[in-house]
Design a protein around this motif. Sequence first.
Motif, mmCIF file in Angstrom:
data_model
loop_
_atom_site.group_PDB
_atom_site.id
_atom_site.type_symbol
_atom_site.label_atom_id
_atom_site.label_comp_id
_atom_site.label_asym_id
_atom_site.label_seq_id
_atom_site.Cartn_x
_atom_site.Cartn_y
_atom_site.Cartn_z
ATOM 1 N N ARG A 71 -7.822 3.442 -12.781
ATOM 2 C CA ARG A 71 -8.719 4.203 -11.911
ATOM 3 C C ARG A 71 -8.645 3.712 -10.469
ATOM 4 N N ARG A 72 -7.662 2.895 -10.165
ATOM 5 C CA ARG A 72 -7.629 2.228 -8.859
ATOM 6 C C ARG A 72 -7.178 3.112 -7.696
ATOM 7 N N PRO A 73 -6.268 4.074 -7.882
ATOM 8 C CA PRO A 73 -5.774 4.801 -6.709
ATOM 9 C C PRO A 73 -6.827 5.721 -6.095
ATOM 10 N N VAL A 74 -6.939 5.644 -4.770
ATOM 11 C CA VAL A 74 -7.765 6.574 -3.994
ATOM 12 C C VAL A 74 -6.856 7.200 -2.941
ATOM 13 N N VAL A 97 1.503 2.706 -10.428
ATOM 14 C CA VAL A 97 0.533 1.700 -10.866
ATOM 15 C C VAL A 97 1.042 0.291 -10.553
ATOM 16 N N LYS A 98 2.314 0.030 -10.852
ATOM 17 C CA LYS A 98 2.876 -1.289 -10.562
ATOM 18 C C LYS A 98 3.014 -1.518 -9.059
ATOM 19 N N GLY A 99 3.265 -0.427 -8.321
ATOM 20 C CA GLY A 99 3.402 -0.545 -6.868
ATOM 21 C C GLY A 99 2.123 -1.011 -6.210
ATOM 22 N N ILE A 100 0.981 -0.437 -6.592
ATOM 23 C CA ILE A 100 -0.274 -0.873 -5.972
ATOM 24 C C ILE A 100 -0.703 -2.222 -6.523
ATOM 25 N N GLU A 101 -0.305 -2.529 -7.755
ATOM 26 C CA GLU A 101 -0.603 -3.847 -8.326
ATOM 27 C C GLU A 101 0.086 -4.943 -7.517
ATOM 28 N N GLU A 110 -2.474 14.575 -10.358
ATOM 29 C CA GLU A 110 -3.364 15.037 -11.422
ATOM 30 C C GLU A 110 -2.829 14.655 -12.803
ATOM 31 N N MET A 111 -1.530 14.772 -13.006
ATOM 32 C CA MET A 111 -0.951 14.506 -14.321
ATOM 33 C C MET A 111 -0.669 13.031 -14.570
ATOM 34 N N LEU A 112 -0.169 12.351 -13.546
ATOM 35 C CA LEU A 112 0.263 10.972 -13.744
ATOM 36 C C LEU A 112 -0.824 9.951 -13.462
#
Length: 480
Positions: free
Chosen positions: A239-242, A312-316, A340-342
């Motif tokens: 739920r991290r991406p904004v 997800v790994k990129g922002i991590e 929306e999908m990923l």
Amino acid sequence: DACARGDVHFLQGEFPAALERFREAVRLHPTVADYHHRLACAARSADQPMEVEGHLLEAVRLNPRFGGAHEGLAAWYLQQGEIIRALEHSAKAVALWPLEPGIQITRACVLAGNAQTCEAMEILEGLMAAGSTDPRLAATFAHIAPMIGQEARAAAMLERAMESKSVSSHVRTQFHFSAANLYEATGRHEEAFAHARKANAGVKRHYDPAAHAAWTQRQIGAYNKRNLAALPRATHGSRRPVFIVGMPRSGTSLVEQILATHPDVFGGGELKLLNLTANALAHAPWARDTAGTHRLDTLSVNRANGVAAVYVKGIEALNSTARYVTDKMPLNFETLGIAEMLLPDCHIIHCVRDPRDTCLSCYFTNFAEGNEFSFDLAHLAAYYRDYRTLMDHWKQVLTVPMIEVRYEDVVADKEAQTRRLLEFLDLPWDERCLAFHENKRYVATSSRDQVRRPIYSSSVGRWKHYEKYIPELMKLGDGL
């Protein structure tokens, strides 16, 4: 030889050709630090960023006392927002080559980027007193001048610099952009727009409005409500991406800076991760070999999770602790169907602003890359219409949480809009968000100076000063 031919191409502004020659020189003589340095300079000018940092690092490995390569690294890291590394390499460059004006100018740029305006001006004043004619001196002073109330002096310096026949067309274009903004700051709007028109005329980037309009309609057709309902969603649970999206110059940097001042939010800046994720999806081996977005017919939950890992790994890697990581690449609005999908648990903040002010601000901005539509008023108006068409579509078909934030509302009532944003993300109130301009995080975009100032209203209704010059934009109305 290859290096000499590369130098000729580079001086003539033929950067891709220069890059080829320097690649050849490096292949033939891989232990010559200067060849790696020249290759990196050509790659940066030819918009081939993947080849810049590695060759500069190799140059300083081969020759640790190569001041020019340290300067190149300082400029590169400044552009990438890595201010600590930029400070380190610019200091090394000055220590190694203290008499080189260009290196001192780069040091001043880095210091200004770190909000050390007084130290930067001390360097520039010394160079001006010494009679330096380096064109970057005028450009750097023009950047710093608004911070110290010396716009008129900087504009006069640019005018003198533009009289020189030795100034390249590329540099002259940059000078026109700077002069346009300096004259506007002093209320000389006729001269400001004259320089803006010359600046944009000097930028040679191809844009096809008809092709983009057709692409927009293909997106709408592919990501219709029925197709989206049938497609699977990733189940990784992040739920991290904004995503902070909208037109460039619509307030995305301001919104991110407000949020990034909250302790539970990490400001990621303009990330290219969603575009990389979209490319990974497009080139996945299981994707059907068909045109457009119809390849998504082969998407499964496992495949969605696999591709989503790119983001997800990129922002991590950027930050592993904050509850949210913001991504304020404005043009991510074009790929919200993929988000929306990923990334089905993401949040979307859509920034809007009077289209006349938005597009005019784009026209006055010398974007380093992309935004090919922004250098022609008719193209700007056409792109803006496509953007609104696509965003109106997303609002109808997407299910991820989305909020719209108007720049004018933030200016009128900063606290109320900040509370809206924090409530949208279910974050506790934090008074520090109102003092976002005190946040020391480095901002690498063209809004970096604005977000270091408290909210100001002078840019609301900016179009009124230029109404007679922008008929294409006037047809857009207020859009509110």
